[in-house]
Design an enzyme around this catalytic site. Sequence first.
Site, PDB file in Angstrom:
ATOM      1  N   HIS A 146       0.761  -0.965   0.050  1.00 28.21           N
ATOM      2  CA  HIS A 146      -0.029   0.104   0.069  1.00 28.21           C
ATOM      3  C   HIS A 146       0.726   1.341  -0.263  1.00 28.21           C
ATOM      4  O   HIS A 146       0.107   2.286  -0.439  1.00 28.21           O
ATOM      5  CB  HIS A 146      -0.957   0.229   1.322  1.00 28.21           C
ATOM      6  CG  HIS A 146      -1.990  -1.027   1.425  1.00 28.21           C
ATOM      7  ND1 HIS A 146      -2.832  -1.278   0.131  1.00 28.21           N
ATOM      8  CD2 HIS A 146      -2.245  -1.838   2.209  1.00 28.21           C
ATOM      9  CE1 HIS A 146      -3.600  -2.385   0.667  1.00 28.21           C
ATOM     10  NE2 HIS A 146      -3.152  -2.768   1.845  1.00 28.21           N
TER      11      HIS A 146
HETATM   12  C1  TV7 Z   1      -0.689  -5.331   3.826  1.00 26.57           C
HETATM   13  N1  TV7 Z   1      -8.147  -2.414   8.737  1.00 26.57           N
HETATM   14  C2  TV7 Z   1      -2.200  -3.875   5.072  1.00 26.57           C
HETATM   15  C3  TV7 Z   1      -4.078  -3.936   5.496  1.00 26.57           C
HETATM   16  C4  TV7 Z   1      -4.276  -2.482   6.010  1.00 26.57           C
HETATM   17  C5  TV7 Z   1      -5.607  -2.282   6.517  1.00 26.57           C
HETATM   18  C6  TV7 Z   1      -7.317  -1.530   8.559  1.00 26.57           C
HETATM   19  C7  TV7 Z   1      -7.436  -1.863  10.740  1.00 26.57           C
HETATM   20  C8  TV7 Z   1      -7.141  -1.552  12.121  1.00 26.57           C
HETATM   21  C9  TV7 Z   1      -6.011  -0.841  12.609  1.00 26.57           C
HETATM   22  C10 TV7 Z   1      -5.882  -0.734  14.020  1.00 26.57           C
HETATM   23  C11 TV7 Z   1      -6.366  -1.713  14.805  1.00 26.57           C
HETATM   24  C12 TV7 Z   1      -7.764  -2.388  12.973  1.00 26.57           C
HETATM   25  C13 TV7 Z   1      -9.338  -4.249  13.697  1.00 26.57           C
HETATM   26  C14 TV7 Z   1      -7.907  -2.931   9.967  1.00 26.57           C
HETATM   27  C15 TV7 Z   1     -10.072   3.282   7.479  1.00 26.57           C
HETATM   28  C16 TV7 Z   1      -9.629   3.051   8.779  1.00 26.57           C
HETATM   29  C17 TV7 Z   1     -10.490   1.966   9.770  1.00 26.57           C
HETATM   30  C18 TV7 Z   1      -8.095   2.343  12.547  1.00 26.57           C
HETATM   31  C19 TV7 Z   1      -8.980   1.622  13.695  1.00 26.57           C
HETATM   32  N2  TV7 Z   1      -7.264  -2.573  14.297  1.00 26.57           N
HETATM   33  C20 TV7 Z   1      -2.111  -5.424   4.215  1.00 26.57           C
HETATM   34  C21 TV7 Z   1      -5.964  -1.090   6.728  1.00 26.57           C
HETATM   35  C22 TV7 Z   1      -7.105  -0.744   7.384  1.00 26.57           C
HETATM   36  C23 TV7 Z   1      -4.816   0.199  14.365  1.00 26.57           C
HETATM   37  N3  TV7 Z   1      -7.401   0.799   7.446  1.00 26.57           N
HETATM   38  O1  TV7 Z   1      -2.675  -5.198   2.867  1.00 26.57           O
HETATM   39  C24 TV7 Z   1      -4.389   0.046  15.713  1.00 26.57           C
HETATM   40  O2  TV7 Z   1      -8.779  -3.347  12.662  1.00 26.57           O
HETATM   41  O3  TV7 Z   1      -9.784   0.511   7.095  1.00 26.57           O
HETATM   42  C25 TV7 Z   1      -8.904   1.241   7.278  1.00 26.57           C
HETATM   43  C26 TV7 Z   1      -9.026   2.696   7.606  1.00 26.57           C
HETATM   44  C27 TV7 Z   1      -9.182   4.227   9.580  1.00 26.57           C
HETATM   45  C28 TV7 Z   1      -8.339   3.633  10.723  1.00 26.57           C
HETATM   46  N4  TV7 Z   1      -9.068   2.748  11.552  1.00 26.57           N
HETATM   47  C29 TV7 Z   1      -9.465   1.755  10.803  1.00 26.57           C
HETATM   48  O4  TV7 Z   1      -2.477  -6.649   4.728  1.00 26.57           O
HETATM   49  C30 TV7 Z   1       0.379  -5.322   5.038  1.00 26.57           C
HETATM   50  N5  TV7 Z   1      -7.035  -0.958   9.800  1.00 26.57           N
HETATM   51  C31 TV7 Z   1      -6.009  -1.379  16.261  1.00 26.57           C
HETATM   52  C32 TV7 Z   1      -5.164  -0.655  16.663  1.00 26.57           C
HETATM   53 ZN    ZN Z   2      -3.931  -7.391   3.409  1.00 25.13          ZN
END
Ligand code: TV7
Ligand code: ZN
Length: 393
Positions: A146
């Site tokens: 990403h």
């Molecule tokens: C390659 N999903 C990376 C995949 C990246 C996914 C996301 C989380 C997450 C972050 C945390 C956390 C989480 C249970 C899950 C829009 C948001 C929603 C954060 C809470 N728990 C790969 C990225 C994805 C961080 N991001 O492809 C700290 O899930 O959906 C989102 C963005 C904003 C931020 N919030 C989620 O596999 C290596 N994040 C707990 C603690």
């Molecule tokens: Zn992934």
Amino acid sequence: QFGIVRPKGYNVSFHTNPEMEKHHFGQTHPMKPWRLTLAKSLIMSYGMPFAMDNYIARAATFEELNNYHTHDYLDYLGTVLPEPVPRDVDSANPDLKFNLGGSDCPLFEGLYDYCSMSAGGSLDAARKVCNREADIAISWGGGLHHAKKTEASGFCYINDIVLAILQLLRCYPRVLYIDIDVHHGDGVEEAFFSTDRVMTCSFHKYDPCNFFPGTGALEDNGPKNELNAGAHHAINVPLNDGITDEQYAWLFDSVIGKIVETFRPSAIALQCGADSLAGDRLGRFNLQVQGHGQCVAYCKKLGLPMILFGGGGYTPRNVARAWSWETAIAVQCEDKLDRTIPAHTPWREHFRQEELLPTLEQIVGDPRPNKNPQKRVQEIVQHVHEQLRFVQH
Ligand code: TV7
Ligand code: ZN
Ligand code: CA
């Protein structure tokens, strides 16, 4: 493990850095670098290092990272201080510089070292494949698909895959990038959007409003302008929850088979994100170790020089299972493995599940209902085949 021997006339190189595994994104963050320790200990207890060339990855230099990322971004990444307490939620929508310091991409102790080691492993892997010193090179610490040129995204800060492919392009005319992580490989797609020397193909869960990163629709096949060399060189396979081994294997073979026929790649970069397995903490699919590994086996049979990258994977013991199985496929010892986890495996307690003897292929987690009708899966293959009619190398 005396059964594991070097495959004849075939070289596999294995690139890891034990320092990388010591970094922490924060207590509750799903990305756990120690899953690499777990994977490596399983690979070692099976004796697989005897069948490979093993290297400690060096950290990539600033100049190497600068082959893709901007000076500004790297400067900031190298100097920004860690936050005393990484956050869990993005409270009050803070204005983030280069998207750093939010909950997905926290600032932690040793962040720059972690990033440069991940990239160093993938660059070393690419050089081995370029020099023909390795037929397959493995960088399980890489696969951070990403990361953007000037921005961190989705747990990724430096795009080691882009850097490695840029290296491959110095020695190979055409590179096929395949991404079986449950998330869309947006960063790699974007980096090679306007070239016909790299074709990108990502299989992912697609739900624009509810699943990260929200891009990668079936119809997104590169620049819409036919005069742009990159037109038709991005392939996307958007899927729904619960896809099974059988469907996935059929899709993978039909899509990749046609790409190989039309694009005729000279090397393959395969991102093996293990969050597409059943039971993953963030994933939605129903793949077993067999089905995930089948993709690696298919690519290996093509006989092209190849790099295997890691990527996502949020249930560490399942990640270790999948990447051990795929390392076995690379060194052709998969038929010789004892499928029960060896008793002397360090951290073996992580693999224990109620009563049963833990095995390599039996992953932990309940199956999810399959929301991919066969008709839709066929439509996807048909669309991809139509796109590829425009591609002739
Ligand atoms: C390659 N999903 C990376 C995949 C990246 C996914 C996301 C989380 C997450 C972050 C945390 C956390 C989480 C249970 C899950 C829009 C948001 C929603 C954060 C809470 N728990 C790969 C990225 C994805 C961080 N991001 O492809 C700290 O899930 O959906 C989102 C963005 C904003 C931020 N919030 C989620 O596999 C290596 N994040 C707990 C603690
Ligand atoms: Zn992934
Ligand atoms: Ca993917």
